[in-house]
Enzyme design. Sequence first.
Site, PDB file in Angstrom:
ATOM      1  N   ASP A 142       3.543  37.697 -19.189  1.00  9.87           N
ATOM      2  CA  ASP A 142       4.179  36.384 -19.307  1.00  9.87           C
ATOM      3  C   ASP A 142       4.790  36.234 -20.693  1.00  9.87           C
ATOM      4  OD1 ASP A 142       5.001  33.790 -19.058  1.00  9.87           O
ATOM      5  OD2 ASP A 142       2.997  32.929 -19.304  1.00  9.87           O
ATOM      6  N   LYS A 175       7.339  32.437 -25.561  1.00  7.16           N
ATOM      7  CA  LYS A 175       6.119  32.313 -26.357  1.00  7.16           C
ATOM      8  C   LYS A 175       6.345  32.900 -27.746  1.00  7.16           C
ATOM      9  CE  LYS A 175       2.804  33.039 -22.528  1.00  7.16           C
ATOM     10  NZ  LYS A 175       2.033  31.798 -22.624  1.00  7.16           N
ATOM     11  N   ASP A 215      -2.641  38.018 -17.917  1.00 10.52           N
ATOM     12  CA  ASP A 215      -2.223  36.856 -17.141  1.00 10.52           C
ATOM     13  C   ASP A 215      -2.275  37.119 -15.643  1.00 10.52           C
ATOM     14  OD1 ASP A 215      -1.655  34.174 -17.413  1.00 10.52           O
ATOM     15  OD2 ASP A 215       0.507  34.441 -17.306  1.00 10.52           O
ATOM     16  N   ASP A 273       7.224  28.327 -19.147  1.00  7.06           N
ATOM     17  CA  ASP A 273       5.950  28.974 -19.455  1.00  7.06           C
ATOM     18  C   ASP A 273       4.815  28.438 -18.591  1.00  7.06           C
ATOM     19  OD1 ASP A 273       4.336  30.785 -20.738  1.00  7.06           O
ATOM     20  OD2 ASP A 273       3.960  29.520 -22.487  1.00  7.06           O
ATOM     21  N   ARG A 278       1.546  28.233 -11.830  1.00  7.23           N
ATOM     22  CA  ARG A 278       1.362  27.273 -10.748  1.00  7.23           C
ATOM     23  C   ARG A 278       2.514  27.335  -9.738  1.00  7.23           C
ATOM     24  NH1 ARG A 278       0.998  22.611 -15.029  1.00  7.23           N
ATOM     25  NH2 ARG A 278       0.219  24.465 -16.099  1.00  7.23           N
TER      26      ARG A 278
END
Length: 468
Positions: free
Chosen positions: A241, A248, A259, A318, A322
């Site tokens: 990620d 990030k 992740d 980011d 979900r």
Amino acid sequence: MTSSANLNPNSLTFADDAENAIPLHVIAVDTLDTWAKAQPDRIANWVRAAGFSGALGSTLLVPDGNGGIEMALAGYGSDAARCRGRFHLAGCAAGLPEGIYALNGLEPEYATQEALGWLLGGYSFDRYAEQRPAKARLVAPEGIDAARIEIIAAGEALTRDLINTPAGDMGPTDLEAACGALASEHGATMEVIRGEALLAQNFPMIHAVGRAAADGPRLIDMAWGDSGPSLTLVGKGVCFDTGGLNLKPGASMGLMKKDMGGAATVLGLAHMIMALELPIRLRVLIPAVENAVAGNAFRPGDILTARNGKTVEINNTDAEGRLVLADALSLGAEGAPDLMISMATLTGAARVAVGPDLAPYYADDSALVSALEDAAARVADPVWRLPFHDPYEAMIEPGIADLDNAPKGGFAGSITAALFLRRFAVDTTYMHFDIYGWNPTAAPARPKGGVGMGARALLEALPRMLGL
């Protein structure tokens, strides 16, 4: 990669040479005097001269008359000391020389936990460099289910291996291969939907999150068992990620190989379930993606339409986990399982709330909660319930779309993420785990690195949860 990948073949199994095993006496602080009085003077004097007190984690070798080892002692501390940790004998094993040992003096209620801890202490991740795991092996204590413990240890080792492997060798294609190996090992079936086919088969959010990566997105669907209650496990498989266009900072990217810890934990649990032949119908759904940066990456401000028709405003790329879980949960709910469980390294808020040692979870069903927490205490796999707090539902409703993937303000980040996921797990009994999946500091049976969280508690609780 299978459940035995990268492992010393003897490290996670019990030794079978009980006849030649070195006796290992487990001695608590308050039992030392009684034990010493029952020994010959030469042994009692040796123990006193060495200053052995039974302190937790301490060890002592007692020589025989020929310079060999007659027995070994393992300190088991006090009740108060043991409450501050778990797998205490695994710490002792690390301090013993190579050999085969047989436990004496361990209370039966602790034998299973300590035997499992001993096996887990033999784990090492040696894919890229030689490691030196503990070489003290254990004879299975009497009265335990040794085969079950070995299966659980293998499942946990699979989870650790998958998390510890960097994204260069554990991208979506590699994660699919690991799933395929596990399916083959247990006679499960597996279907995979890849790339543009995700759009054709109505998995738009999985496609959107993973389309910018060179290793394209996919949904892995594994099934096993043809009778009994149905269980669907959904694991977040974000193999790396970057944060997407909401990139990030470098310091936050260092652990992003983990992740996919939700997928890894689900696969470890699936191995346990299948190897133990639980009488259930198991389904495993893993959306496997890499959240990358490219010209076709999804953007802040985009509005995506999920599999179940709900629209989602993207306020932060980011917060992608979900999104991919939402499509997988929608598919899982369509199958009307008796129980659906998602596991994900989903939010930093959960880590801040409970730290790296507890597995936070969400559930509305009090019977499931009771079953899980009783089981977690028995198997030393701690969990902590967080609330599906209905008043926070408004925080995930932006107005311009049905849902917001990253509510502003920073409040209740784990709860709002769980509420988001619940919108897709409709008409089914649902639990969600927001785990960390990483052990930042080495501890007995838990080396620094990837770690399963909640899987052993769930395995222990499933018979009660599913009425087996």
